[in-house]
Design a protein around this motif. Structure first.
Motif, PDB file in Angstrom:
ATOM      1  N   GLY A  97       0.822  -1.197   0.000  1.00 50.78           N
ATOM      2  CA  GLY A  97       0.000   0.000   0.000  1.00 50.78           C
ATOM      3  C   GLY A  97       0.850   1.238   0.000  1.00 50.78           C
ATOM      4  O   GLY A  97       2.065   1.175  -0.224  1.00 50.78           O
ATOM      5  N   PRO A  98       0.269   2.392   0.266  1.00 46.85           N
ATOM      6  CA  PRO A  98       1.007   3.658   0.238  1.00 46.85           C
ATOM      7  C   PRO A  98       1.988   3.756   1.406  1.00 46.85           C
ATOM      8  O   PRO A  98       1.830   3.070   2.429  1.00 46.85           O
ATOM      9  CB  PRO A  98      -0.091   4.711   0.331  1.00 46.85           C
ATOM     10  CG  PRO A  98      -1.243   4.006   0.959  1.00 46.85           C
ATOM     11  CD  PRO A  98      -1.171   2.580   0.510  1.00 46.85           C
ATOM     12  N   PRO A  99       3.020   4.604   1.268  1.00 43.24           N
ATOM     13  CA  PRO A  99       4.068   4.684   2.293  1.00 43.24           C
ATOM     14  C   PRO A  99       3.559   4.957   3.698  1.00 43.24           C
ATOM     15  O   PRO A  99       4.062   4.371   4.664  1.00 43.24           O
ATOM     16  CB  PRO A  99       4.955   5.826   1.794  1.00 43.24           C
ATOM     17  CG  PRO A  99       4.765   5.835   0.328  1.00 43.24           C
ATOM     18  CD  PRO A  99       3.334   5.444   0.098  1.00 43.24           C
ATOM     19  N   ALA A 115       2.107   0.746   9.888  1.00 43.06           N
ATOM     20  CA  ALA A 115       1.932  -0.677  10.174  1.00 43.06           C
ATOM     21  C   ALA A 115       3.236  -1.315  10.631  1.00 43.06           C
ATOM     22  O   ALA A 115       3.243  -2.127  11.571  1.00 43.06           O
ATOM     23  CB  ALA A 115       1.401  -1.389   8.936  1.00 43.06           C
ATOM     24  N   GLU A 116       4.326  -0.965   9.993  1.00 44.93           N
ATOM     25  CA  GLU A 116       5.615  -1.549  10.360  1.00 44.93           C
ATOM     26  C   GLU A 116       5.937  -1.278  11.829  1.00 44.93           C
ATOM     27  O   GLU A 116       6.276  -2.194  12.592  1.00 44.93           O
ATOM     28  CB  GLU A 116       6.721  -0.981   9.466  1.00 44.93           C
ATOM     29  CG  GLU A 116       8.112  -1.508   9.782  1.00 44.93           C
ATOM     30  CD  GLU A 116       9.198  -0.879   8.921  1.00 44.93           C
ATOM     31  OE1 GLU A 116      10.331  -1.364   8.974  1.00 44.93           O
ATOM     32  OE2 GLU A 116       8.900   0.111   8.203  1.00 44.93           O
ATOM     33  N   VAL A 139       5.784  -4.394  14.678  1.00 43.05           N
ATOM     34  CA  VAL A 139       7.008  -4.779  15.393  1.00 43.05           C
ATOM     35  C   VAL A 139       6.816  -4.579  16.899  1.00 43.05           C
ATOM     36  O   VAL A 139       7.255  -5.394  17.718  1.00 43.05           O
ATOM     37  CB  VAL A 139       8.211  -3.986  14.856  1.00 43.05           C
ATOM     38  CG1 VAL A 139       9.447  -4.202  15.737  1.00 43.05           C
ATOM     39  CG2 VAL A 139       8.521  -4.414  13.419  1.00 43.05           C
ATOM     40  N   ALA A 140       6.133  -3.486  17.261  1.00 46.40           N
ATOM     41  CA  ALA A 140       5.859  -3.242  18.686  1.00 46.40           C
ATOM     42  C   ALA A 140       4.952  -4.313  19.284  1.00 46.40           C
ATOM     43  O   ALA A 140       4.949  -4.513  20.505  1.00 46.40           O
ATOM     44  CB  ALA A 140       5.228  -1.865  18.869  1.00 46.40           C
ATOM     45  N   HIS A 141       4.206  -5.009  18.452  1.00 47.34           N
ATOM     46  CA  HIS A 141       3.320  -6.076  18.921  1.00 47.34           C
ATOM     47  C   HIS A 141       3.911  -7.457  18.653  1.00 47.34           C
ATOM     48  O   HIS A 141       3.170  -8.435  18.517  1.00 47.34           O
ATOM     49  CB  HIS A 141       1.946  -5.942  18.282  1.00 47.34           C
ATOM     50  CG  HIS A 141       1.100  -4.876  18.927  1.00 47.34           C
ATOM     51  ND1 HIS A 141       0.043  -5.157  19.774  1.00 47.34           N
ATOM     52  CD2 HIS A 141       1.177  -3.519  18.864  1.00 47.34           C
ATOM     53  CE1 HIS A 141      -0.495  -4.024  20.195  1.00 47.34           C
ATOM     54  NE2 HIS A 141       0.167  -3.018  19.651  1.00 47.34           N
ATOM     55  N   PHE A 183       7.113  -6.180   2.697  1.00 48.86           N
ATOM     56  CA  PHE A 183       6.236  -5.088   2.280  1.00 48.86           C
ATOM     57  C   PHE A 183       6.639  -4.511   0.949  1.00 48.86           C
ATOM     58  O   PHE A 183       7.780  -4.622   0.502  1.00 48.86           O
ATOM     59  CB  PHE A 183       6.180  -3.987   3.345  1.00 48.86           C
ATOM     60  CG  PHE A 183       7.491  -3.346   3.684  1.00 48.86           C
ATOM     61  CD1 PHE A 183       7.970  -2.261   2.945  1.00 48.86           C
ATOM     62  CD2 PHE A 183       8.244  -3.794   4.757  1.00 48.86           C
ATOM     63  CE1 PHE A 183       9.166  -1.658   3.272  1.00 48.86           C
ATOM     64  CE2 PHE A 183       9.444  -3.195   5.088  1.00 48.86           C
ATOM     65  CZ  PHE A 183       9.906  -2.120   4.343  1.00 48.86           C
ATOM     66  N   ASP A 184       5.653  -3.907   0.309  1.00 50.91           N
ATOM     67  CA  ASP A 184       5.803  -3.244  -0.983  1.00 50.91           C
ATOM     68  C   ASP A 184       5.106  -1.902  -0.856  1.00 50.91           C
ATOM     69  O   ASP A 184       3.895  -1.832  -0.662  1.00 50.91           O
ATOM     70  CB  ASP A 184       5.150  -4.091  -2.074  1.00 50.91           C
ATOM     71  CG  ASP A 184       5.440  -3.578  -3.464  1.00 50.91           C
ATOM     72  OD1 ASP A 184       6.184  -2.594  -3.591  1.00 50.91           O
ATOM     73  OD2 ASP A 184       4.923  -4.169  -4.431  1.00 50.91           O
TER      74      ASP A 184
END
Length: 349
Positions: A306-308, A314-315, A319-321, A330-331
């Motif tokens: 999806g978009p940046p 999300a990243e 990672v925090a979860h 990812f793309d």
């Protein structure tokens, strides 16, 4: 003067010519690095600099923060070595043997999927084939030398034609041409396959797929590939869009569910309008919907397209979860300043 880049932990090495970027040299020498946009925005090619120095020129890449620099991170698509380097980066064996080709294609179909997404089908010459991995993308080579990147929405086994999902970007020269002027049988040139966003098939971890808008295209390819290969892993697709009208393949996804009980589907609306008054599903940001369902991600593989802004949010949250960084793929598609069309990412804009 050339410099030697040594990769850790593999110990592989290659030479980088004077003023050449690390990613360019790696691809030239046949090393499959993770990468996406190649313009410093998507962060897919980020590695960790263990020894040596690099330079980015007068302007820091948009995807590189001061926190990244302080942590020793480097964007390989933009960094030019100033010395020999030791670099920690994930090498991708599955993509290494694929041949990147420049080929002519013919437009054999243009079908509107909704108000602003077009399915374009491209036919290769009968004497050629394009081997690719589910989730990768191609570049369309424009006559003025510019490129436009689009994910392949068809899986490798469904290769009668190449399927792209093209979202109309207001003011975008190429996407406007697709929606208004491009006729079936038109000839185009492509380069591919490209990118390091593809399904990993070397483990049995359950999968979470997260698409933003027309970032659904490579996710479609991944899901169809899994079904065709009787992949036993469970998969949960989250599709984040503004309104229900943007779920342009909603019926198809629901048909998948009927024949594949191991799959789940959660559409998420971020800006529901008056026409969505009867919507009873998830709303808000798609990554928040993922975390409501999966507060502990430590046991999963996650694929994002999806978009940046979506990718970055999300990243950090995933990672925090508990999501291990090495299990996040990812793309991210970014837009060019000249026409506001996607330059690299392959999410189909």
């Amino acid at each position: 003067m050339s410099f030697t880049v040594t990769l850790r932990p593999s110990g592989h090495s290659f030479e980088v010519d004077d003023d050449e970027r690390i990613l360019e040299a790696a691809l030239r020498e046949g090393f499959a690095f993770p990468y996406g946009c190649r313009n410093g925005a998507c962060r897919s090619c980020m590695g960790r600099l263990l020894t040596g120095e690099v330079d980015y020129g007068p302007k820091k890449p948009p995807g590189l923060s001061q926190h990244d620099i302080d942590a020793g991170k480097v964007l390989c698509c933009q960094a030019v070595p100033l010395s020999d380097l030791e670099l920690e980066v994930r090498e991708i064996g599955a993509a290494r043997d694929l041949v990147v080709k420049t080929l002519p294609v013919r437009v054999v179909g243009l079908d509107r999927l909704n108000h602003d997404v077009m399915e374009m089908r491209l036919k290769l010459p009968t004497t050629e084939q394009l081997l690719f991995l589910p989730g990768q993308y191609i570049d369309i080579l424009l006559k003025d030398g510019r490129r436009r990147s689009f994910s392949l929405a068809n899986p490798p086994h469904r290769n009668d034609f190449l399927e792209l999902h093209i979202r109309h970007v207001p003011g975008g020269a190429f996407t406007t041409q697709v929606f208004e002027n491009l006729a079936p049988k038109a000839l185009l040139r492509i380069e591919g396959p490209l990118g390091a966003f593809f399904l990993r098939e070397d483990n049995d971890r359950p999968i979470i797929l997260v698409a933003g808008g027309s970032g659904f295209a490579p996710i479609q390819a991944i899901v169809e590939h899994m079904f065709a290969n009787a992949d036993k892993r469970s998969a949960h697709l989250f599709w984040g869009v503004r309104t229900a009208a943007d779920l342009y393949r909603d019926d198809q996804v629901k048909a998948w569910l009927e024949s594949n009980p191991s799959m789940r589907y959660t559409p998420v609306l971020s800006a529901s309008g008056p026409e969505d008054t009867h919507w009873q599903g998830e709303t808000g940001w798609v990554h928040d919907a993922v975390l409501r369902e999966y507060p502990d991600l430590s046991a999963y593989d996650v694929y994002l397209c999806g978009p940046p802004a979506m990718i970055q949010a999300a990243e950090a949250a995933f990672v925090a979860h508990g999501l291990p960084v090495q299990n996040l793929y990812f793309d991210s598609f970014e837009y060019g300043a000249d026409t506001q069309e996607a330059l690299a990412g392959n999410g189909g804009e």
